[in-house]
Design an enzyme around this catalytic site. Structure first.
Site, PDB file in Angstrom:
ATOM      1  CG  PHE A   1      -1.634   3.598  -0.967  1.00 37.71           C
ATOM      2  CD1 PHE A   1      -0.256   3.607  -1.040  1.00 37.71           C
ATOM      3  CD2 PHE A   1      -2.366   3.578  -2.153  1.00 37.71           C
ATOM      4  CE1 PHE A   1       0.394   3.609  -2.266  1.00 37.71           C
ATOM      5  CE2 PHE A   1      -1.721   3.577  -3.381  1.00 37.71           C
ATOM      6  CZ  PHE A   1      -0.348   3.595  -3.436  1.00 37.71           C
TER       7      PHE A   1
ATOM      8  CG  ASN B   1      -3.683  -0.558  -5.843  1.00 36.01           C
ATOM      9  OD1 ASN B   1      -2.701  -1.090  -6.356  1.00 36.01           O
ATOM     10  ND2 ASN B   1      -3.688   0.701  -5.441  1.00 36.01           N
ATOM     11  N   PRO B   2      -3.065  -4.302  -4.423  1.00 38.91           N
ATOM     12  CG  PRO B   2      -2.000  -6.297  -5.043  1.00 38.91           C
ATOM     13  CD  PRO B   2      -2.959  -5.246  -5.549  1.00 38.91           C
TER      14      PRO B   2
HETATM   15  N1  GLN Z   1      -6.915  -0.250  -2.271  1.00 38.02           N
HETATM   16  C1  GLN Z   1      -6.384   0.966  -1.783  1.00 38.02           C
HETATM   17  C2  GLN Z   1      -6.053   1.920  -2.909  1.00 38.02           C
HETATM   18  O1  GLN Z   1      -6.034   1.548  -4.044  1.00 38.02           O
HETATM   19  C3  GLN Z   1      -5.157   0.719  -0.918  1.00 38.02           C
HETATM   20  C4  GLN Z   1      -4.012   0.173  -1.692  1.00 38.02           C
HETATM   21  C5  GLN Z   1      -2.846  -0.184  -0.789  1.00 38.02           C
HETATM   22  O2  GLN Z   1      -2.840   0.161   0.397  1.00 38.02           O
HETATM   23  N2  GLN Z   1      -1.897  -0.874  -1.334  1.00 38.02           N
HETATM   24  O3  GLN Z   1      -5.818   3.079  -2.702  1.00 38.02           O
END
Ligand code: GLN
Length: 264
Positions: free
Chosen positions: A69, A167-168
């Site tokens: 991401f 940050n799911p």
């Molecule tokens: N923790 C990572 C970010 O904040 C990935 C988050 C995700 O893949 N949902 O970028």
């Protein structure tokens, strides 16, 4: 930096300042072909961060592949909120867990700006962990990367943390295809939060107290308008409670802070 600035600082290998000081530059042939190649991919909708294979987050550089991401500016608020809580902890031994680390941006920034902490970071994706490991080396920090579906790993059994951050994925499955076309270049498992977008919050909140010391914190990013539903998940639990909501630059409730009150 905006996208044009990102593009031209890369092409010219200069900083943002240089661009504005030199408003008329002639591109050498190799630079202009590079620009054309990048623009072509961009025209098909590929995010600039994947084309360049990197991005900036918390002033640090992160390598990216389409397996992770793209770190968002809003997530810097999560990191800053976490740093604020960390500063208040007197105890020297501070262990932090970053769940679903992706590119590693959250865990690595915390390691950089709070170097006294010991940090573990999990992700379900081997490809993501590979990128995150490279980013830890790039930023010269040490993190224990663990392959796990959230807390589900033997490596985490009996571990207790002062802070869990995440940050799911938080987009409802059927909403994903309605979002900007760039989104389809990002890994679906990093976006898809299940039917109502809240699957990961349910799982994280249910298990978090088992992995938190007393007086410790769970800090998560949330999607637009998700605060009431996420708070309702906490309401059913007696040993962990919501203590703060932090808004982002667009005045959207973005970060939720919960505290483990006593060992249940
Ligand atoms: N923790 C990572 C970010 O904040 C990935 C988050 C995700 O893949 N949902 O970028």
């Amino acid at each position: 930096m905006n996208e044009t600035e990102i593009l031209f600082t890369e092409i010219l290998n200069c900083d943002r300042f240089y661009l504005y000081e030199n408003r008329e530059l002639i591109l050498k042939k190799d630079r202009s072909s590079l620009l054309a190649a990048i623009l072509k991919r961009r025209m098909y909708g590929q995010p600039i961060q994947y084309i360049l294979g990197k991005t900036e987050f918390m002033g640090l550089e992160f390598k990216l592949t389409p397996y992770v991401f793209i770190p968002r500016q809003e997530t810097e608020i999560l990191v800053e909120t976490a740093l604020n809580y960390l500063k208040r902890i007197k105890n020297k031994e501070i262990r932090i867990l970053d769940l679903g680390t992706g590119s590693g941006c959250i865990g690595i920034s915390l390691a950089k700006f709070f170097p006294q902490a010991e940090i573990d970071a999990t992700d379900i994706s081997d490809e993501a962990l590979k990128v995150a490991k490279e980013n830890a080396i790039l930023n010269n920090v040490e993190i224990d990367f663990i392959r796990a579906d959230l807390f589900n790993s033997d490596c985490l059994r009996f571990k207790r943390y002062r802070l869990i951050v995440s940050n799911p994925p938080y987009i409802a499955t059927k909403e994903i295809d309605t979002l900007a076309s760039e989104i389809k270049y990002e890994p679906r498992i990093a976006l898809d939060g299940g039917k109502d977008g809240l699957d990961f919050y349910r799982r994280i909140i249910k298990d978090a107290s088992d992995y938190l010391e007393e007086d410790s914190f769970l800090i998560m990013e949330m999607g637009f308008n998700q605060r009431p539903a996420i708070e309702a998940i906490f309401n059913g639990l007696k040993d962990i409670e919501v203590i703060k909501i932090v808004k982002d630059y667009n005045n959207i409730e973005r970060v939720i802070v919960a505290k483990k009150v006593k060992n249940g």
